[in-house]
Design an enzyme around this catalytic site. Sequence first.
Site, PDB file in Angstrom:
ATOM      1  CG  HIS A 172      -1.694   1.127   1.559  1.00 60.14           C
ATOM      2  ND1 HIS A 172      -3.054   1.146   1.429  1.00 60.14           N
ATOM      3  CD2 HIS A 172      -1.355   2.332   2.054  1.00 60.14           C
ATOM      4  CE1 HIS A 172      -3.526   2.313   1.834  1.00 60.14           C
ATOM      5  NE2 HIS A 172      -2.512   3.051   2.225  1.00 60.14           N
TER       6      HIS A 172
ATOM      7  CG  ASP B  73      -0.466   6.194   2.885  1.00 58.16           C
ATOM      8  OD1 ASP B  73      -1.496   5.706   2.386  1.00 58.16           O
ATOM      9  OD2 ASP B  73      -0.157   6.057   4.079  1.00 58.16           O
TER      10      ASP B  73
ATOM     11  CG  HIS C  75      -4.693   6.038   0.869  1.00 54.00           C
ATOM     12  ND1 HIS C  75      -4.478   6.009   2.225  1.00 54.00           N
ATOM     13  CD2 HIS C  75      -5.755   6.857   0.682  1.00 54.00           C
ATOM     14  CE1 HIS C  75      -5.366   6.780   2.835  1.00 54.00           C
ATOM     15  NE2 HIS C  75      -6.144   7.315   1.919  1.00 54.00           N
TER      16      HIS C  75
ATOM     17  N   GLY D 194      -2.338  11.975   6.873  1.00 57.64           N
ATOM     18  CA  GLY D 194      -1.253  12.914   6.633  1.00 57.64           C
ATOM     19  C   GLY D 194       0.008  12.663   7.417  1.00 57.64           C
TER      20      GLY D 194
ATOM     21  N   GLY E 188       2.206   9.755  10.075  1.00 55.47           N
ATOM     22  CA  GLY E 188       2.271   8.482  10.756  1.00 55.47           C
ATOM     23  C   GLY E 188       2.343   8.694  12.260  1.00 55.47           C
TER      24      GLY E 188
ATOM     25  CG  ASP F  50      -4.256   3.964   6.047  1.00 53.66           C
ATOM     26  OD1 ASP F  50      -3.281   3.859   6.810  1.00 53.66           O
ATOM     27  OD2 ASP F  50      -4.172   4.414   4.896  1.00 53.66           O
TER      28      ASP F  50
END
Length: 252
Positions: free
Chosen positions: A19, A21, A52, A136, A138, A169
């Site tokens: 995945h 981001d 994503h 936006g 982690g 997520d």
Amino acid sequence: GRLAAEVAAAERAGADWIHVDVMDGRFVPNITIGPLVVKAVRQATRLTLDVHLMIEEPEKFIDEFAAAGAEVITVHAEACPHLHRTIAQIREAGEKLKPRRRIMAGVSLNPHTSLAALDYILPELDLVLVMSVNPGFGGQRFIPSALDKIADLRWMIEDQGLSVKIEVDGGVSLKTIGPLARAGAEVILCEQYGFLGGNATAALVNPFVSYYTQHHRRETPGAINFFPTDHGPGDPVISGVLADLVARLVRV
Ligand code: ZN
């Protein structure tokens, strides 16, 4: 390079999806990778590549990400005034490729966004990505209301006889995967900062694989979200390489 090593380690540890981001500095404060990095990930793995898009006007970039090798493209409901059209565009992007590919279309919802945003679009989707942190960054704490949202969404999906996947997520840990799985999440992510190096990456992925193998073999997937942040000038900022274990466990 490092990215390929991380992806390979996640793959060896049992991951099935990667995945990625994508952030634009507008929809979310960070700026991260673009289609070139998605292409690099594509070249580094044969796993399903899940992209994503945490960006404004995603419709302008869908074709590029499709061409770069994305197999799942998820856009934010909050960023799409013409969401139905944008979802159709994801499908069409796959049709235009040579050879043609079916691209899975997903919609993501921020923590405060109601499931009502899905009322007239859910049957068109392959996946709904429920944000359990504000997108936006982690390292944020899991927002517990995501559990209720997932349970309600699971009910909506089953009530309509659909087979839409639920992905979650942000901020997920080994403590929250059980409740999330019971609520109906099928793709569960856990995040980690920094390029870890292959062994540490594998060490992160392995407990999730074990957990699911032991507890949720038939019901659920798991996933790991990496947030490599130690980039230098000129390096691409890679945010959120997520290893989704679902497919693997389904095959077990
Ligand atoms: Zn993500």
